[in-house]
Design a protein around this motif. Structure first.
Motif, PDB file in Angstrom:
ATOM      1  N   LEU A   1       3.191   6.369  -4.960  1.00  0.00           N
ATOM      2  CA  LEU A   1       3.794   6.163  -6.909  1.00  0.00           C
ATOM      3  C   LEU A   1       2.129   6.971  -7.470  1.00  0.00           C
ATOM      4  N   LEU A   2       1.334   6.974  -6.699  1.00  0.00           N
ATOM      5  CA  LEU A   2      -0.109   7.846  -6.871  1.00  0.00           C
ATOM      6  C   LEU A   2      -0.344   9.565  -6.363  1.00  0.00           C
TER       7      LEU A   2
ATOM      8  N   GLU B   1      -7.948  16.151   2.962  1.00  0.00           N
ATOM      9  CA  GLU B   1      -8.774  15.867   4.044  1.00  0.00           C
ATOM     10  C   GLU B   1      -7.926  14.814   4.218  1.00  0.00           C
ATOM     11  N   LYS B   2      -7.698  13.762   5.050  1.00  0.00           N
ATOM     12  CA  LYS B   2      -6.724  12.373   5.382  1.00  0.00           C
ATOM     13  C   LYS B   2      -7.814  11.031   5.572  1.00  0.00           C
ATOM     14  N   LYS B   3      -8.137  10.536   3.697  1.00  0.00           N
ATOM     15  CA  LYS B   3      -8.534   9.625   4.176  1.00  0.00           C
ATOM     16  C   LYS B   3      -8.587   8.269   3.806  1.00  0.00           C
TER      17      LYS B   3
ATOM     18  N   ASN C   1       0.978   4.282  -2.970  1.00  0.00           N
ATOM     19  CA  ASN C   1       0.439   5.709  -1.925  1.00  0.00           C
ATOM     20  C   ASN C   1       1.194   6.442  -2.882  1.00  0.00           C
TER      21      ASN C   1
ATOM     22  N   ARG D   1       0.792  -1.226  -0.299  1.00  0.00           N
ATOM     23  CA  ARG D   1       0.252  -0.091  -0.711  1.00  0.00           C
ATOM     24  C   ARG D   1       0.603   1.132  -0.127  1.00  0.00           C
TER      25      ARG D   1
ATOM     26  N   LEU E   1      -5.494  12.155  -1.887  1.00  0.00           N
ATOM     27  CA  LEU E   1      -5.016  11.456  -1.072  1.00  0.00           C
ATOM     28  C   LEU E   1      -5.474  11.677   0.542  1.00  0.00           C
TER      29      LEU E   1
ATOM     30  N   ALA F   1      -7.170   5.369  -2.056  1.00  0.00           N
ATOM     31  CA  ALA F   1      -7.155   6.817  -2.119  1.00  0.00           C
ATOM     32  C   ALA F   1      -7.853   6.892  -3.690  1.00  0.00           C
ATOM     33  N   PHE F   2      -7.889   6.303  -3.736  1.00  0.00           N
ATOM     34  CA  PHE F   2      -8.401   6.467  -4.869  1.00  0.00           C
ATOM     35  C   PHE F   2     -10.080   5.657  -5.815  1.00  0.00           C
TER      36      PHE F   2
ATOM     37  N   TYR G   1       6.470   4.073 -17.796  1.00  0.00           N
ATOM     38  CA  TYR G   1       6.105   4.647 -16.747  1.00  0.00           C
ATOM     39  C   TYR G   1       6.928   5.683 -16.039  1.00  0.00           C
TER      40      TYR G   1
ATOM     41  N   LEU H   1       7.851   9.682 -14.948  1.00  0.00           N
ATOM     42  CA  LEU H   1       8.627   9.830 -13.251  1.00  0.00           C
ATOM     43  C   LEU H   1       9.387  10.286 -13.509  1.00  0.00           C
TER      44      LEU H   1
END
Lengths: 278, 270
Positions: free
Chosen positions: A99-100, B261-263, A97, A93, A278, B267-268, B12, B16
């Motif tokens: 990477l995202l 906000e901290k989810k 995260n 995870r 995020l 994340a997505f 990719y 980056l």
């Protein structure tokens, strides 16, 4: 009482829509003016349109702009899709995260920063500014949105399908082309479309990395608008509005084609609202 | 399996490294060089010591704040009412359509609308106020910038409202809350995430709208973006431009910390 408030709300919405479309309609209206100004309408004419089509420099720029948009969105769709599959395959995870977050940097950066830093980059590695630098920049800022469009489709895919395919003897290539790609095609198409519009819409980044010889439509409009009003631009914007209209309808159909209803509204400025960061 | 992963990641990760990491590093690196190419901290010293840069930054942030406020005031009711309409998808599409028109064309339209003999001035003459200089003022910059940003504020708020579970609203009224209380205690708090992403989507770009300050603001308004463009493309002082760029990036991260906000969920997954 309820009926009355309903009416007021409709009036408000109408006002907002009028506000949103007034400048565009204003441009279109004066594109038919033969007076040469954008303030007093003296008579109807098609002259501004014929002027656009006779302006070979402008037509060349239109073609260049379309070429950059088509190529950059295609390349971005390919690299972005591969990247999305890569991110999907990452199981930790934390790495994912990270990477995202890195993926999203270009989505949230102001255009000026992207443009300026790309300009430094190209100069630093001694790359000549022109068509290729614009194309590479457009590919670069379009990749993240493709990733964001494709990733949800991958996550919706049933992972047991891939296992089953492997069990039945499919190799990696077959799994990719027969199972994964068909499942994520709507995402790829949506990403391609978004990338295409980003490219057409971009001004600031292109302005920084375009150099002297090459120009896109937005840059050309900027330099012409700084010199004052020319109704050729009005005629051109009318044509572009029609083009955008066609694109929107096209995009709408792609969205309809997309099976998942939940991600229907994932568009907007660089997908920000879809990401909620995020 | 490892090999396939590498295959997917190769292009990719090149992207980056080359277009995400390298530019950020380079802009930071460049900010430590003066116009002759000598390593120096002078750019930062100039930035923080000369009143001009600090005033400019403050003004830019203040303008961005005003633009965000205007768009929010117009967009929230719009999004709220849009969710209740019958053909939501169609209306939403109509909100999105103007964002597909190039920003420069929209700015260009306002050159006509706000000009001395333009529509707005004709209206002012009609109402007896008389002709005013509108174009090339701070007000015209604020108006045009707000106009351009409105759809980007409507969309996230709309999404947040649309995702809301309608049973909460029913529950609230069942428990005796009136419309205003339901809005204040249920609907608004639940739509706050949409507001936050809208603020993010509007505030940060508003700091960098250099084309509007040039075309509409008549160079009276100088935003951080205008200053960066000026340093990079006009005076060719890349060091100073990068320094302002670094400030803008820091401002961006601060903004995201405040509104982010901290989810706890992935994340997505929306």
């Amino acid at each position: 009482m309820a009926k009355k408030t309903f009416k007021w709300s409709n009036l408000y919405l109408l006002l907002v829509f009028a506000l949103l479309y007034a400048p565009i309609m204003y441009l279109i209206f004066y594109s038919f003016n033969d007076g040469g100004t954008m303030t007093s309408f003296t008579g109807f004419t098609w002259d501004n349109y014929t002027a656009v089509f006779e302006d070979s420099r402008l037509m060349g720029i239109v073609l260049d702009t379309l070429l950059v948009a088509l190529l950059s969105s295609l390349l971005a769709a390919i690299i972005g899709t591969l990247g999305a599959i890569g991110v999907y395959l990452v199981k930790q995870r934390k790495t994912r995260n990270t990477l995202l977050s890195m993926n999203n940097i270009l989505l949230v950066s102001p255009d000026v920063i992207i443009g300026a830093s790309f300009l430094i980059l190209f100069t630093f590695i001694g790359f000549r500014l022109g068509f290729t630098s614009v194309l590479l920049s457009h590919v670069a800022f379009s990749i993240p949105i493709v990733v964001l469009m494709v990733l949800p489709k991958l996550q919706e895919m049933n992972p047991t399908m891939i296992k089953a395919a492997h069990d039945l003897g499919a190799n990696n290539w077959q799994v990719l082309t027969k199972i994964v790609l068909p499942a994520i095609t709507p995402g790829i198409l949506a990403g391609y479309f978004m990338a295409f519009t980003y490219s057409l819409d971009d001004f600031a980044v292109t302005f920084f990395v375009t150099g002297n010889g090459f120009s896109t439509l937005a840059v050309e409009i900027y330099s012409r608008a700084r010199q004052g009003v020319s109704l050729e631009i009005n005629a051109l914007s009318t044509l572009m509005f029609l083009f955008a209209l066609i694109l929107v309808v096209g995009y709408y159909f792609i969205q309809q084609y997309s099976i998942n209803k939940k991600h229907k509204q994932q568009h907007g400025r660089k997908g920000k609202e879809a990401v909620t960061l995020l | 399996m490892k090999q396939t992963k590498a295959f997917y990641f190769a292009p990719y990760s090149i992207w980056l490294l080359l277009f995400v990491v390298a530019p950020l590093v380079l802009i930071l690196y460049q900010s430590f060089f003066d116009i002759q190419g000598n390593f120096t901290f002078a750019n930062y010293a100039t930035y923080f010591q000369s009143g001009t840069y600090l005033t400019m930054t403050f003004n830019s942030i203040f303008y961005a704040f005003l633009i965000t406020l205007f768009t929010l005031l117009i967009s929230y009711p719009t999004a709220y009412l849009l969710v209740k309409t019958k053909h939501k998808q169609l209306w939403l599409l109509l909100i999105i359509l103007p964002t597909w028109i190039n920003l420069l064309l929209k700015a260009y339209a306002f050159i006509g609308i706000f000009s001395m003999n333009g529509t707005v001035n004709d209206f002012l003459v009609f109402t007896g106020i008389g002709r005013q200089q509108i174009l090339f003022t701070d007000v015209s910059f604020l108006l045009v910038a707000s106009y351009i940003e409105i759809p980007f504020m409507i969309l996230p708020i709309y999404n947040a409202l649309e995702e809301m579970n309608p049973s909460y609203i029913k529950a609230s009224s069942d428990l005796g809350a009136n419309n205003w209380e339901t809005f204040r205690r249920v609907i608004f708090p639940l739509s706050l995430n949409g507001v936050k992403s809208g603020v993010q989507a509007v505030f940060i770009p508003s700091l960098s709208l250099f084309m509007l300050t040039r075309l509409i603001g008549g160079n009276r308004v100088i935003t951080l973006g205008t200053a960066i463009e000026q340093h990079f493309l006009v005076t060719e002082n890349w060091g100073m431009g990068s320094t302002i760029g670094v400030v803008l990036i820091v401002a961006m991260f601060l903004m995201m910390l405040v509104t982010g906000e901290k989810k706890k969920k992935g994340a997505f997954r929306k």
